[in-house]
Design an enzyme around this catalytic site. Structure first.
Site, short mmCIF file in Angstrom:
data_model
loop_
_atom_site.label_atom_id
_atom_site.label_comp_id
_atom_site.label_asym_id
_atom_site.label_seq_id
_atom_site.Cartn_x
_atom_site.Cartn_y
_atom_site.Cartn_z
N LYS A 168 0.83 -1.21 0.00
CA LYS A 168 0.00 0.00 0.00
C LYS A 168 0.86 1.25 0.00
O LYS A 168 0.64 2.17 -0.79
CB LYS A 168 -0.90 0.00 1.24
CG LYS A 168 -1.59 1.32 1.50
CD LYS A 168 -2.50 1.28 2.71
CE LYS A 168 -1.86 1.65 4.03
NZ LYS A 168 -1.55 3.08 4.19
N ASN A 169 1.84 1.30 0.91
CA ASN A 169 2.61 2.54 1.08
C ASN A 169 3.62 2.79 -0.03
O ASN A 169 4.26 3.84 -0.06
CB ASN A 169 3.31 2.55 2.44
CG ASN A 169 2.32 2.80 3.58
OD1 ASN A 169 1.15 3.07 3.33
ND2 ASN A 169 2.81 2.71 4.81
N CYS A 228 -6.01 13.13 13.15
CA CYS A 228 -5.82 11.73 12.80
C CYS A 228 -5.81 10.96 14.10
O CYS A 228 -5.32 11.45 15.12
CB CYS A 228 -4.49 11.59 12.08
SG CYS A 228 -3.90 9.92 12.00
N ARG A 243 0.17 14.50 13.69
CA ARG A 243 0.74 14.28 12.36
C ARG A 243 0.68 15.52 11.45
O ARG A 243 -0.06 15.54 10.46
CB ARG A 243 0.03 13.10 11.68
CG ARG A 243 0.22 11.81 12.44
CD ARG A 243 -0.46 10.66 11.78
NE ARG A 243 0.37 10.01 10.79
CZ ARG A 243 -0.03 8.96 10.05
NH1 ARG A 243 -1.24 8.50 10.17
NH2 ARG A 243 0.78 8.41 9.19
N ASP A 289 4.37 0.64 12.14
CA ASP A 289 3.21 -0.03 11.56
C ASP A 289 3.09 -1.51 11.96
O ASP A 289 2.11 -2.17 11.62
CB ASP A 289 3.21 0.09 10.03
CG ASP A 289 2.83 1.49 9.57
OD1 ASP A 289 2.38 2.30 10.39
OD2 ASP A 289 2.97 1.77 8.36
N ARG A 343 -8.79 -0.45 4.63
CA ARG A 343 -7.92 0.56 4.04
C ARG A 343 -6.58 -0.04 3.66
O ARG A 343 -5.94 0.44 2.71
CB ARG A 343 -7.68 1.71 5.03
CG ARG A 343 -8.89 2.60 5.25
CD ARG A 343 -8.51 3.78 6.12
NE ARG A 343 -7.22 4.29 5.66
CZ ARG A 343 -6.33 4.92 6.42
NH1 ARG A 343 -6.59 5.15 7.69
NH2 ARG A 343 -5.19 5.33 5.92
C1 UD1 Z 1 4.18 6.96 6.66
C2 UD1 Z 1 3.33 5.75 6.40
C3 UD1 Z 1 2.71 5.25 7.70
C4 UD1 Z 1 3.79 5.01 8.75
C5 UD1 Z 1 4.68 6.24 8.88
C6 UD1 Z 1 5.89 6.01 9.79
C7 UD1 Z 1 2.55 6.10 4.14
C8 UD1 Z 1 1.42 6.42 3.23
N1 UD1 Z 1 2.29 6.10 5.44
O1 UD1 Z 1 3.31 7.99 7.17
O2 UD1 Z 1 2.02 4.03 7.43
O3 UD1 Z 1 3.21 4.74 9.99
O4 UD1 Z 1 5.19 6.64 7.60
O5 UD1 Z 1 6.64 4.94 9.31
O6 UD1 Z 1 3.64 5.81 3.70
N2 UD1 Z 1 6.01 14.76 10.99
C9 UD1 Z 1 6.09 16.11 11.27
N3 UD1 Z 1 5.92 17.01 10.24
C10 UD1 Z 1 5.66 16.61 8.96
C11 UD1 Z 1 5.60 15.23 8.69
C12 UD1 Z 1 5.77 14.32 9.73
O7 UD1 Z 1 6.31 16.53 12.40
O8 UD1 Z 1 5.51 17.46 8.07
C13 UD1 Z 1 6.19 13.78 12.10
C14 UD1 Z 1 4.96 12.91 12.33
O9 UD1 Z 1 4.04 13.53 13.19
C15 UD1 Z 1 5.57 11.67 12.95
C16 UD1 Z 1 6.93 11.56 12.23
O10 UD1 Z 1 7.18 12.86 11.69
O11 UD1 Z 1 5.80 11.85 14.31
C17 UD1 Z 1 7.00 10.55 11.13
O12 UD1 Z 1 5.90 10.72 10.26
P1 UD1 Z 1 5.97 10.39 8.71
O13 UD1 Z 1 7.15 9.56 8.40
O14 UD1 Z 1 5.82 11.68 7.96
O15 UD1 Z 1 4.66 9.53 8.50
P2 UD1 Z 1 3.80 9.50 7.19
O16 UD1 Z 1 4.68 9.75 6.02
O17 UD1 Z 1 2.57 10.32 7.35
#
Ligand code: UD1
Length: 420
Positions: A23-24, A118, A123, A308, A400
């Site tokens: 998925k990711n 969320c 996030r 995850d 999902r």
């Molecule tokens: C992706 C995965 C999700 C997985 C996560 C962590 C997809 C579609 N989803 O989510 O399944 O659980 O990686 O492995 O690939 N953060 C910030 N600012 C930002 C972005 C992130 O502070 O702009 C923080 C988040 O709150 C979190 C951390 O960074 O604490 C990591 O998040 P991130 O790697 O961005 O997760 P996703 O990409 O949303």
């Protein structure tokens, strides 16, 4: 009525099951088709609600699809006219933010709704925004939308992530692919799904180096051509099925896996006492007559243990021999399955971002509520081993991210059915 899963626990799983595409990886790859000027063929796309949402999102912008029966998609992005990602779709899936980079770099403008709250934490998307600004975009956030523009195109630049972000890294890669000049991303996410996206883009003519390390260098090109790509296997789905075998003292074989992407998960399973046998694309796990041993876990960015898989290992520890600690470092509110597991008889205590679990001999079936995608998977696993009937409500969360989970588990001998 919302669908439920009804599980009668206590059966050892046996047999073979095929793992779906990731998925990711498929989500950013689909978003990246917005960048192409010609038709793209993508194989091994999983049949999931999040994928349907992404297809609706880019379909609404003018991308058209031909779906064949084996989840091969022919994607035609030639007639894209829209640049708006509306709230209705974005609110159902955070990964919708992945269209920001492609739209901005290809059309010089994008309007993307903020994902909003969320279940597993706040996030934010601040890194996506500051990264786009580093490439020269003008961005205003108002009325719940990100309004981004770059009338003369984006320009390559160096950008360092304060926090490692998976979709943040993917968004910046996609934006940089059609930017003028060279972009260097520091402290980038090293997840295999980031590598899969980069490989896909390079197949279409992008020039991306270093994906899979923390420094990624992207040399901008003027356009992306047609191409054909196969999405990598889903390491989280595979890990979930391995735990299903472990906690039911079963013996199963997974087909179509990519074990190299699962090292941290496989090491924990081995530490729990599972017998693993890896050959080509298969992973065989044998836990016959064995109760798993509890394992300590700290979630961290790849290559460390993935958040995850945290909920699924919580279920394993709930029935394992011994006391364990699970520390969640990525998301602040990702223990909602704990309360539900306690209702099934688990002995888990929460101290901030640490869960201390002492394994019990038996869980008992109960009605439980799915709260997010991976938490729900943890509850299904607990149901497989619990005495009596477990009813997992709100399984749209599971749909999902898991393709036909009840069919695949039933094929391995579990007593599980969908009802509404
Ligand atoms: C992706 C995965 C999700 C997985 C996560 C962590 C997809 C579609 N989803 O989510 O399944 O659980 O990686 O492995 O690939 N953060 C910030 N600012 C930002 C972005 C992130 O502070 O702009 C923080 C988040 O709150 C979190 C951390 O960074 O604490 C990591 O998040 P991130 O790697 O961005 O997760 P996703 O990409 O949303």
């Amino acid at each position: 009525m919302m669908d439920k899963l009804i599980i009668n626990g206590g059966r050892s799983l046996e047999g073979e099951v095929s793992i779906s595409g990731a998925k990711n990886a498929a989500l950013p790859i689909l978003a990246a088709t917005l960048l192409a000027s010609e038709q793209v063929i993508i194989h091994n796309v999983p049949h999931l609600q999040d994928i349907t949402t992404m297809m609706e999102l880019i379909g609404g912008m003018g991308v058209s699809f031909i779906v064949d029966d084996k989840m091969t998609l022919e994607v035609n992005p030639k007639e894209v006219f829209g640049h708006i990602a509306p709230y209705d779709l974005v609110k159902t899936m955070r990964a919708s933010i992945l269209v920001l980079g492609p739209l901005l770099t290809k059309f010089g403008k994008a309007e993307v709704s903020l994902p909003g709250g969320c279940a597993i934490g706040s996030r934010p998307v601040d890194l996506h925004i500051s990264g786009m600004r580093a490439l020269g975009a003008n961005i205003n956030v108002e009325n719940g939308y990100i309004y981004a523009s770059a009338p003369n195109g984006l320009k390559g630049a160096e950008y360092t992530f304060d926090i490692i972000s998976v979709t943040g890294t993917e968004n910046l890669i996609m934006a940089a692919v059609l930017a003028q000049g060279v972009t260097q991303l520091n402290n980038a996410a090293k997840e295999p799904e980031v590598v899969d996206l980069a490989n896909f883009l390079n197949t279409l003519g992008a020039k991306i180096k270093g994906a899979g390390t923390d420094t990624i260098i992207i040399e901008g090109v003027t356009d992306l051509k047609s191409g054909e790509y196969t999405v990598m296997p889903d390491r989280i789905e595979a890990g979930t099925f391995l735990i299903a075998a472990s906690i039911t003292s079963g013996h199963i074989k997974l087909k179509n896996t990519y074990a190299q992407s699962m090292t941290a998960i496989l090491e924990k399973l081995e530490a729990s006492g599972a017998g693993l046998n890896i050959s080509h694309n298969d992973i065989e796990i044998n836990c016959k007559q064995k109760r798993p041993k509890a394992v300590n876990i700290i979630t961290s960015p790849y290559p460390a243990f993935p958040t995850d898989m945290q909920a699924q290992f919580m279920s394993l520890n709930a029935v394992a021999e011994g006391t364990s600690e699970i520390v969640e470092t990525i998301f602040e509110n990702r223990f909602m399955h704990v309360q539900e597991l306690q209702r099934m008889g688990a002995n888990i205590k929460l101290h901030g971002n640490t869960a201390v679990c002492t394994g019990v001999e038996k869980l008992t079936g109960a009605p439980v509520m799915a709260t997010d995608l991976r938490a729900s998977a943890g509850l299904v696993l607990a149901g497989l081993v619990a005495d009596g009937e477990t009813i997992v409500d709100r399984i749209y969360h599971i749909d999902r991210g898991y393709e036909r989970i009840e069919e695949k588990l039933a094929q391995l001998g579990a007593s599980i059915r969908r009802a509404n």
